[in-house]
Design a protein around this motif. Structure first.
Motif, PDB file in Angstrom:
ATOM      1  N   GLY A  64       0.510  -8.615  13.501  1.00  0.00           N
ATOM      2  CA  GLY A  64      -0.389  -7.685  14.170  1.00  0.00           C
ATOM      3  C   GLY A  64       0.319  -6.453  14.710  1.00  0.00           C
ATOM      4  O   GLY A  64       1.551  -6.353  14.706  1.00  0.00           O
ATOM      5  N   SER A  81       0.834  -1.197   0.000  1.00  0.00           N
ATOM      6  CA  SER A  81       0.000   0.000   0.000  1.00  0.00           C
ATOM      7  C   SER A  81       0.871   1.250   0.000  1.00  0.00           C
ATOM      8  O   SER A  81       2.005   1.226   0.496  1.00  0.00           O
ATOM      9  CB  SER A  81      -0.921  -0.004   1.222  1.00  0.00           C
ATOM     10  OG  SER A  81      -1.856  -1.065   1.142  1.00  0.00           O
ATOM     11  N   HIS A 129      -3.576  -0.086  10.118  1.00  0.00           N
ATOM     12  CA  HIS A 129      -3.699  -1.105   9.075  1.00  0.00           C
ATOM     13  C   HIS A 129      -3.216  -2.453   9.610  1.00  0.00           C
ATOM     14  O   HIS A 129      -2.237  -3.012   9.115  1.00  0.00           O
ATOM     15  CB  HIS A 129      -2.884  -0.705   7.845  1.00  0.00           C
ATOM     16  CG  HIS A 129      -3.236   0.643   7.303  1.00  0.00           C
ATOM     17  ND1 HIS A 129      -4.287   0.847   6.449  1.00  0.00           N
ATOM     18  CD2 HIS A 129      -2.669   1.861   7.511  1.00  0.00           C
ATOM     19  CE1 HIS A 129      -4.364   2.127   6.146  1.00  0.00           C
ATOM     20  NE2 HIS A 129      -3.400   2.768   6.771  1.00  0.00           N
ATOM     21  N   PRO A 130      -3.887  -3.007  10.593  1.00  0.00           N
ATOM     22  CA  PRO A 130      -3.414  -4.255  11.209  1.00  0.00           C
ATOM     23  C   PRO A 130      -3.373  -5.429  10.231  1.00  0.00           C
ATOM     24  O   PRO A 130      -2.554  -6.333  10.400  1.00  0.00           O
ATOM     25  CB  PRO A 130      -4.426  -4.498  12.329  1.00  0.00           C
ATOM     26  CG  PRO A 130      -5.651  -3.731  11.927  1.00  0.00           C
ATOM     27  CD  PRO A 130      -5.141  -2.526  11.204  1.00  0.00           C
ATOM     28  N   ASP A 131      -4.247  -5.419   9.216  1.00  0.00           N
ATOM     29  CA  ASP A 131      -4.267  -6.530   8.265  1.00  0.00           C
ATOM     30  C   ASP A 131      -3.026  -6.572   7.380  1.00  0.00           C
ATOM     31  O   ASP A 131      -2.756  -7.590   6.736  1.00  0.00           O
ATOM     32  CB  ASP A 131      -5.510  -6.435   7.364  1.00  0.00           C
ATOM     33  CG  ASP A 131      -6.802  -6.654   8.134  1.00  0.00           C
ATOM     34  OD1 ASP A 131      -6.733  -7.223   9.234  1.00  0.00           O
ATOM     35  OD2 ASP A 131      -7.873  -6.248   7.640  1.00  0.00           O
ATOM     36  N   GLU A 132      -2.286  -5.473   7.332  1.00  0.00           N
ATOM     37  CA  GLU A 132      -1.094  -5.415   6.489  1.00  0.00           C
ATOM     38  C   GLU A 132       0.188  -5.586   7.298  1.00  0.00           C
ATOM     39  O   GLU A 132       1.281  -5.373   6.784  1.00  0.00           O
ATOM     40  CB  GLU A 132      -1.065  -4.091   5.723  1.00  0.00           C
ATOM     41  CG  GLU A 132      -2.252  -3.915   4.781  1.00  0.00           C
ATOM     42  CD  GLU A 132      -2.199  -2.614   4.020  1.00  0.00           C
ATOM     43  OE1 GLU A 132      -1.203  -2.387   3.295  1.00  0.00           O
ATOM     44  OE2 GLU A 132      -3.148  -1.808   4.134  1.00  0.00           O
ATOM     45  N   THR A 133       0.052  -5.951   8.545  1.00  0.00           N
ATOM     46  CA  THR A 133       1.211  -6.166   9.400  1.00  0.00           C
ATOM     47  C   THR A 133       1.258  -7.621   9.806  1.00  0.00           C
ATOM     48  O   THR A 133       0.356  -8.107  10.498  1.00  0.00           O
ATOM     49  CB  THR A 133       1.142  -5.280  10.654  1.00  0.00           C
ATOM     50  OG1 THR A 133      -0.028  -5.633  11.395  1.00  0.00           O
ATOM     51  CG2 THR A 133       1.059  -3.813  10.271  1.00  0.00           C
ATOM     52  N   GLU A 134       2.282  -8.333   9.381  1.00  0.00           N
ATOM     53  CA  GLU A 134       2.407  -9.739   9.753  1.00  0.00           C
ATOM     54  C   GLU A 134       2.656  -9.849  11.256  1.00  0.00           C
ATOM     55  O   GLU A 134       3.632  -9.329  11.775  1.00  0.00           O
ATOM     56  CB  GLU A 134       3.559 -10.390   8.986  1.00  0.00           C
ATOM     57  CG  GLU A 134       3.680 -11.884   9.241  1.00  0.00           C
ATOM     58  CD  GLU A 134       4.840 -12.515   8.499  1.00  0.00           C
ATOM     59  OE1 GLU A 134       4.883 -13.759   8.423  1.00  0.00           O
ATOM     60  OE2 GLU A 134       5.718 -11.757   8.015  1.00  0.00           O
ATOM     61  N   TRP A 136       4.304  -5.463  15.364  1.00  0.00           N
ATOM     62  CA  TRP A 136       4.778  -4.364  14.516  1.00  0.00           C
ATOM     63  C   TRP A 136       5.462  -3.306  15.381  1.00  0.00           C
ATOM     64  O   TRP A 136       6.563  -2.836  15.060  1.00  0.00           O
ATOM     65  CB  TRP A 136       3.587  -3.777  13.771  1.00  0.00           C
ATOM     66  CG  TRP A 136       3.828  -2.536  12.970  1.00  0.00           C
ATOM     67  CD1 TRP A 136       3.832  -1.247  13.434  1.00  0.00           C
ATOM     68  CD2 TRP A 136       4.080  -2.437  11.560  1.00  0.00           C
ATOM     69  NE1 TRP A 136       4.064  -0.358  12.410  1.00  0.00           N
ATOM     70  CE2 TRP A 136       4.213  -1.058  11.244  1.00  0.00           C
ATOM     71  CE3 TRP A 136       4.187  -3.378  10.545  1.00  0.00           C
ATOM     72  CZ2 TRP A 136       4.462  -0.613   9.949  1.00  0.00           C
ATOM     73  CZ3 TRP A 136       4.429  -2.921   9.249  1.00  0.00           C
ATOM     74  CH2 TRP A 136       4.569  -1.568   8.958  1.00  0.00           C
TER      75      TRP A 136
END
Length: 409
Positions: A306, A251, A299-304, A310
């Motif tokens: 959570g 993103s 953007h928690p869904d884009e962080t492996e 992160w």
């Protein structure tokens, strides 16, 4: 990653003191962290899942790579004082090992040990090849032939930006650049992935345009007059910024945050050398760190792993880099120096060793087995020493000889 290579060139033009050895060693530790991160998926999946709730060693490693590249690359360019020398150094630093890795990947595919990634086979061979030769495949939404190659796309974008800024004498505006990038990322953080070239024109056209502009930008450093060189390098910088912002696999907020982190490394370099007030540098670095962490929570869904992992990983990367800065002038342990020398090989080649392991040893899904993980590292590190000794080091020396011959004319 850098993954980047990360990928700096202070092996090539090393100061006689050991001031950069600690950063070298830190990059080696980061490379091993990324390798272990990927290996745990194969050998210790349950331990990996538990660890990722709190800490992501892969993310920590690439952030350390990006900080170190940001610290060293602009300094390398200014030390060379010449864009042709800079690009020669970069080419001989990165491409020889990259070529070895690609050749090994082809051998694995031809022998049936490991197939090419299925998504990559959707693209025609010219598009797939050119996107990888430019190292911009991740910014062209072309799947990476090897997963870790994505960081090289951001490294290359950073090189193009730094070269463009150098051409117009903006290269010391590091504070404003880092602040602008992280601010733009924050403004775009509510947007989802945005495509520009690949969405509107198609991947082959995007790759062709990117290849031509990059060839124009890099080639101008060797052949063009001052005005044409400036225009070409600016075109390369604009291309890099557009791809990161509008077309990357990540993103926009994530891509711009990566560039902001790299320029934060540059800000810290300038503060150390009295070009930026230390208070200004601290404020800039702190602001970038806080905003990147906030982005992870937005953007928690884009962080492996959570937001918590992160946050801890990002803070840990800052602490690790800060430690490297503090001990810059102290003697580096020999084992750490050796690990630093092999960092690029460790980073680039470990996925290939894992592919061979997959085809021979297999994977553990029902229970964790740390012994194969240890064996993996014991096999990987000697291989990487060999590739450093017989691929990286000779080619870096050859690049230095070319630079020296050019300087003597």
């Amino acid at each position: 990653m850098n993954l980047s290579v990360a990928l700096s060139d202070h092996h090539g033009v090393r100061e006689k003191s050991s001031r950069l050895d600690w950063l070298d060693g830190l990059r080696g530790v980061a490379a091993v962290a990324v390798a272990v991160h990927h290996a745990t998926f194969v050998y210790t999946p349950h331990a990996r899942e538990a660890l990722l709730q709190w800490f992501n060693p892969g993310f920590w490693g690439v952030m350390v790579f990006f900080l170190i590249s940001g610290y060293i690359i602009p300094a390398s360019l200014e030390r060379h004082g010449d864009l042709s020398r800079f690009w020669t150094s970069r080419i001989f630093r990165i491409y020889p090992l990259w070529a070895v890795g690609v050749a090994a990947l082809v051998v694995l595919a031809v022998t049936g040990i490991s197939e090419l990634r299925g998504e990559l086979r959707r693209f025609d061979s010219v598009t797939a090849t050119l996107s990888h030769v430019t190292m911009m495949q991740d910014l062209l939404t072309v799947p990476n032939a090897v997963n870790v190659l994505w960081t090289l796309s951001y490294e290359m974008a950073f090189y193009l930006l730094v070269a463009g800024m150098f051409a117009i004498r903006w290269h010391r505006r590091s504070v404003g650049t880092a602040a602008s990038l992280i601010s733009a990322g924050l403004l775009l953080s509510l947007l989802g992935p945005v495509t520009f070239f690949t969405g509107a024109i198609g991947a082959p056209a995007a790759v062709a345009v990117t290849t031509l502009i990059m060839a124009f930008a890099i080639g101008s450093a060797y052949l063009a007059g001052p005005k044409l060189r400036k225009a070409a390098l600016l075109a390369g910088a604009v291309l890099a910024l557009m791809l990161v912002t509008l077309n990357g696999r990540l993103s926009p907020w994530f891509g711009l945050s990566i560039l902001a982190v790299m320029f934060t490394g540059t800000v810290l370099y300038r503060a150390e050398h009295g070009q930026v007030h230390r208070r200004t540098a601290a404020l800039t670095a702190g602001s970038v760190l806080v905003i990147v962490i906030v982005q992870g929570w937005l953007h928690p869904d884009e962080t492996e792993g959570g937001p918590i992992a992160w946050t801890i990983s990002m803070l840990s990367s800052a602490v690790a880099f800060g430690f490297g800065m503090v001990v810059l002038r102290r003697r580096t342990p020999k084992w750490l120096s050796l690990l630093g020398l092999t960092s690029f090989s460790v980073y680039l080649l470990h996925p290939l060793v894992l592919k061979v392991s997959d085809a021979t040893v297999g994977r553990w899904r029902e229970y964790d087995n740390p012994i194969p993980l240890i064996v993996f590292l014991l096999v990987l590190l000697p291989i990487c020493w060999v590739t450093y000794r017989y691929v990286e080091k000779p080619m870096q020396q050859q690049g230095r000889k070319i630079i020296q011959r050019a300087a003597s004319r």
